[in-house]
Structures are given as C-alpha cells and as structure tokens.
Design a protein around this motif. Structure first.
Motif, short mmCIF file in Angstrom:
data_model
loop_
_atom_site.label_atom_id
_atom_site.label_comp_id
_atom_site.label_asym_id
_atom_site.label_seq_id
_atom_site.Cartn_x
_atom_site.Cartn_y
_atom_site.Cartn_z
N ALA A 174 -29.81 -26.54 -10.54
CA ALA A 174 -28.90 -26.10 -9.51
C ALA A 174 -29.70 -24.83 -8.78
O ALA A 174 -29.42 -24.81 -7.58
CB ALA A 174 -27.70 -25.56 -10.31
N VAL A 175 -30.36 -24.18 -9.58
CA VAL A 175 -30.97 -22.93 -8.77
C VAL A 175 -31.98 -23.56 -7.77
O VAL A 175 -32.35 -23.20 -6.71
CB VAL A 175 -31.61 -21.84 -9.83
N ALA A 176 -32.69 -24.36 -8.28
CA ALA A 176 -33.74 -24.81 -7.62
C ALA A 176 -33.29 -25.77 -6.27
O ALA A 176 -33.57 -25.91 -5.23
CB ALA A 176 -34.66 -25.89 -8.40
N SER A 177 -32.06 -26.28 -6.32
CA SER A 177 -31.31 -26.66 -5.36
C SER A 177 -30.82 -25.89 -4.37
O SER A 177 -30.20 -26.08 -3.37
CB SER A 177 -30.21 -27.84 -5.82
N ARG A 212 -37.26 -16.42 -13.75
CA ARG A 212 -38.31 -16.99 -13.08
C ARG A 212 -37.64 -17.87 -11.82
O ARG A 212 -38.06 -17.92 -10.56
CB ARG A 212 -39.26 -17.69 -14.06
N ALA A 213 -36.68 -18.96 -12.27
CA ALA A 213 -36.22 -19.73 -11.41
C ALA A 213 -35.30 -19.03 -10.11
O ALA A 213 -35.55 -19.45 -9.08
CB ALA A 213 -35.26 -20.73 -11.90
N LEU A 214 -34.50 -18.09 -10.51
CA LEU A 214 -33.98 -17.17 -9.70
C LEU A 214 -35.13 -16.57 -8.74
O LEU A 214 -34.82 -16.74 -7.42
CB LEU A 214 -33.20 -16.12 -10.08
N TYR A 215 -35.92 -15.92 -9.37
CA TYR A 215 -37.03 -15.22 -8.31
C TYR A 215 -37.61 -16.01 -7.42
O TYR A 215 -38.06 -15.73 -6.42
CB TYR A 215 -38.15 -14.50 -9.22
N ASP A 266 -27.93 -23.96 -5.02
CA ASP A 266 -26.66 -24.17 -4.93
C ASP A 266 -25.95 -22.62 -5.42
O ASP A 266 -25.98 -22.38 -6.67
CB ASP A 266 -26.26 -24.97 -6.27
N LEU A 267 -25.35 -22.05 -4.23
CA LEU A 267 -24.67 -20.79 -4.54
C LEU A 267 -23.69 -20.86 -5.64
O LEU A 267 -23.63 -19.57 -6.20
CB LEU A 267 -24.37 -20.22 -3.29
N ASN A 268 -23.06 -21.93 -5.98
CA ASN A 268 -21.99 -21.56 -7.04
C ASN A 268 -22.55 -21.37 -8.32
O ASN A 268 -21.65 -21.00 -9.31
CB ASN A 268 -21.30 -23.15 -7.19
N ILE A 269 -23.91 -21.54 -8.62
CA ILE A 269 -24.43 -21.34 -10.05
C ILE A 269 -24.71 -20.00 -10.17
O ILE A 269 -24.93 -19.40 -11.32
CB ILE A 269 -25.50 -22.53 -10.29
N LEU A 270 -25.06 -18.98 -9.25
CA LEU A 270 -25.48 -17.82 -9.52
C LEU A 270 -24.53 -17.10 -10.38
O LEU A 270 -24.98 -16.37 -11.19
CB LEU A 270 -25.38 -17.17 -8.00
N PRO A 271 -23.18 -16.93 -10.04
CA PRO A 271 -22.50 -16.08 -11.02
C PRO A 271 -22.31 -16.69 -12.55
O PRO A 271 -22.72 -15.77 -13.45
CB PRO A 271 -20.99 -16.40 -10.58
#
Length: 113
Positions: free
Chosen positions: A2-5, A32-35, A7-12
């Motif tokens: 979801a991070v790679a896609s 790492r994925a977030l960064y 998808d803002l909904n996964i951040l929280p």
C-alpha cells in the motif's frame, strides 16, 4: 504494498504500528518503504524524529542510517533515487516484509479489541 502504491489511507496504520512496535525487523522495512515513497518521506522523517528514543539504540542507529539522518533526526545528505543507491530487490523485499508486518499488526490489534 500500500505504501508503494502511494495509498494515503495506509499512513495512519503504518505510523501507529511503527510507533507501538519497536522490533527492528518490523519497523525498519516500513521506515524504508515510507522514506522511498513520495507521500511518506516526510512522515518517515518526522515520525523517526519524534520516536527515536523509543527504539533500541541499535535499531535507532540503523533507522537513522536508512533515513540519512544523524542520531537527532537531522538530515546528513540528500539521497538519490537512482539505480544503485539502493538495490531494487532490497526495496521489494522491504515492502513485502513491511506489508506482512502491517498485516500481523492489524490482526493483533483486532484481537485486542
């Protein structure tokens, strides 16, 4: 995934997981994925700055290295996203491990509810 896609909904969900779970094998791939994502870079840096003392010193040091910041969370050098800066296979592995960690975390949180 979801991070790679982006998808803002996964951040929280990811932020809640990495701020409550201190195991390096779970939080490092997610940081790492977030960064590496456009939407999550600043989130990863700010979350690390806020929570760096929560993690074991070795975990904190490794996360700081991954995020190219010093122990206080201040930027060291800009990171290039060109091939060779981080191997693509490592990114995919980090994303897969991170997605698994988020799924496991979600299951644990559901059982607690």
């Amino acid at each position: 995934l979801a991070v790679a896609s982006e998808d803002l909904n996964i951040l929280p969900v990811v932020v809640r997981f990495i701020t409550r779970q201190g195991r390096m094998k779970f939080v490092r791939p997610l940081y790492r994925a977030l960064y590496m994502s456009e939407m999550g870079k600043n989130v990863a840096l700010e979350t690390f700055r806020t929570n760096r003392l929560f993690y074991h010193p070795i975990c904190s040091k490794m996360l700081a290295s991954d995020l190219n910041v010093d122990g206080n969370g201040d930027a060291i050098t800009p990171v290039s996203k060109e091939k060779g800066s981080i191997k693509e296979t490592n990114i995919l592995t980090a994303l897969l491990i991170g997605a698994t960690a988020v799924a496991v975390g979600a299951m644990v949180l559901r059982k607690r509810s």
